[in-house]
Design a protein around this motif. Structure first.
Motif, PDB file in Angstrom:
ATOM      1  N   LEU A   1       3.234  -5.004  -2.967  1.00 23.18           N
ATOM      2  CA  LEU A   1       4.667  -5.217  -2.774  1.00 23.18           C
ATOM      3  C   LEU A   1       5.390  -5.211  -4.104  1.00 23.18           C
ATOM      4  O   LEU A   1       5.025  -5.937  -5.025  1.00 23.18           O
TER       5      LEU A   1
ATOM      6  N   ASP B   1       6.830 -12.518   3.225  1.00 22.27           N
ATOM      7  CA  ASP B   1       6.488 -11.161   2.825  1.00 22.27           C
ATOM      8  C   ASP B   1       5.098 -10.815   3.341  1.00 22.27           C
ATOM      9  O   ASP B   1       4.409 -11.659   3.891  1.00 22.27           O
ATOM     10  N   MET B   2       4.723  -9.569   3.194  1.00 21.48           N
ATOM     11  CA  MET B   2       3.439  -9.100   3.698  1.00 21.48           C
ATOM     12  C   MET B   2       2.581  -8.615   2.532  1.00 21.48           C
ATOM     13  O   MET B   2       3.058  -7.845   1.698  1.00 21.48           O
ATOM     14  N   ARG B   3       1.341  -9.077   2.495  1.00 22.43           N
ATOM     15  CA  ARG B   3       0.410  -8.681   1.448  1.00 22.43           C
ATOM     16  C   ARG B   3      -0.750  -7.939   2.093  1.00 22.43           C
ATOM     17  O   ARG B   3      -1.218  -8.304   3.169  1.00 22.43           O
ATOM     18  N   PHE B   4      -1.234  -6.921   1.397  1.00 19.36           N
ATOM     19  CA  PHE B   4      -2.296  -6.067   1.919  1.00 19.36           C
ATOM     20  C   PHE B   4      -3.597  -6.268   1.147  1.00 19.36           C
ATOM     21  O   PHE B   4      -3.582  -6.580  -0.046  1.00 19.36           O
TER      22      PHE B   4
ATOM     23  N   GLN C   1      11.282  -6.870  -1.859  1.00 18.56           N
ATOM     24  CA  GLN C   1      11.644  -7.047  -0.459  1.00 18.56           C
ATOM     25  C   GLN C   1      13.109  -7.445  -0.382  1.00 18.56           C
ATOM     26  O   GLN C   1      13.553  -8.343  -1.074  1.00 18.56           O
TER      27      GLN C   1
ATOM     28  N   TYR D   1      11.250  -3.055   2.513  1.00 18.61           N
ATOM     29  CA  TYR D   1      10.234  -3.281   1.491  1.00 18.61           C
ATOM     30  C   TYR D   1       9.971  -1.996   0.707  1.00 18.61           C
ATOM     31  O   TYR D   1       9.995  -0.903   1.267  1.00 18.61           O
TER      32      TYR D   1
ATOM     33  N   TYR E   1       6.730  -0.654  -1.541  1.00 16.26           N
ATOM     34  CA  TYR E   1       5.357  -0.892  -1.955  1.00 16.26           C
ATOM     35  C   TYR E   1       4.897   0.233  -2.894  1.00 16.26           C
ATOM     36  O   TYR E   1       5.330   1.382  -2.771  1.00 16.26           O
TER      37      TYR E   1
ATOM     38  N   PRO F   1      -1.635  -1.213  -0.666  1.00 12.34           N
ATOM     39  CA  PRO F   1      -0.227  -1.267  -1.069  1.00 12.34           C
ATOM     40  C   PRO F   1       0.100  -2.593  -1.754  1.00 12.34           C
ATOM     41  O   PRO F   1      -0.320  -3.653  -1.302  1.00 12.34           O
TER      42      PRO F   1
END
Lengths: 111, 112
Positions: free
Chosen positions: B45, A98-101, B48, B33, B35, B43
């Motif tokens: 999450l 997953d992608m975290r910001f 997903q 996704y 967010y 953002p």
């Protein structure tokens, strides 16, 4: 899970000055790194990315970022900013799941 | 190529009401996704999907939030009942495996 820290919430600079937006990450596995930009009243857009290979990556509008594994950093730089670079910049990390910001850095370029 | 489509663009509801957001990802993107972006923050999450299966929903408040992706294409995110702190922009994004995310313009939710 991975995490991202953007050390500066706001960066005001004058036009044509250099700028560096700092980003540090933490992860127990190999990661992919990204910078996204959000101009006023617009959606998030990819600015540049590091997936593999050369640790220095560039965008088409003069920004560059360098992946530093030992310092777990991916700082964004531009040697001379324009008024049009005023925006919110987000660093992001992905570990292939997953992608975290990060929380974002608001860059304000003043004339 | 067409981008990620989201609707509605804006929504204003009262607390305790329910609301649903819709997302149509880029054709061929298996990963989708949702967010949540609260004003002044990055953002976060929520969930997903990989095709129609959930990969990560660890940060989804499951007592009030739900999401589904039937047939592995479009997705809906629902909040029921809404709270004041749910006021935010809800962003949908899609991607190919190991590729950058493509974001929609988001839905700005205001809960009064």
């Amino acid at each position: 899970a991975q995490s991202v820290t953007q050390l500066d919430s706001q960066v005001p600079v004058f036009e044509e000055a250099p700028v560096e937006l700092r980003c540090n990450y933490s992860s127990s596995v190999s990661v992919y790194l990204f910078w996204y930009v959000q101009y006023p009243n617009q959606g998030l857009q990819l600015l540049l990315k590091y997936l593999s290979g050369s640790t220095l990556v560039e965008s088409i509008n003069g920004f560059e970022a360098e992946f530093n594994k030992s310092q777990t950093s991916f700082h964004l730089r531009k040697p001379s900013v324009h008024i049009s670079d005023t925006a919110e910049y987000f660093c992001a990390v992905s570990d292939n799941n997953d992608m975290r910001f990060g929380a974002g850095t608001r860059l304000t370029v003043k004339p | 190529e067409a981008g990620v489509a989201q609707s509605p663009r804006y929504k204003i509801i009262e607390k305790r009401q329910s609301v649903a957001f819709w997302c149509n990802p880029i054709s061929g993107h298996a990963t989708l996704y949702w967010y949540q972006q609260i004003l002044g923050q990055g953002p976060k999450l929520l969930i997903q999907f990989q095709n129609n299966g959930v990969v990560d929903d660890s940060q989804l408040p499951k007592d009030r939030f739900s999401a589904e992706r039937l047939k592995g294409v479009d997705s809906t995110l629902k909040i029921q009942p809404a709270k004041l702190e749910d006021s935010a922009v809800y962003l949908c994004a899609s991607s190919l495996q190991n590729s950058p995310l493509h974001f929609g313009n988001g839905t700005r939710l205001t809960v009064t």
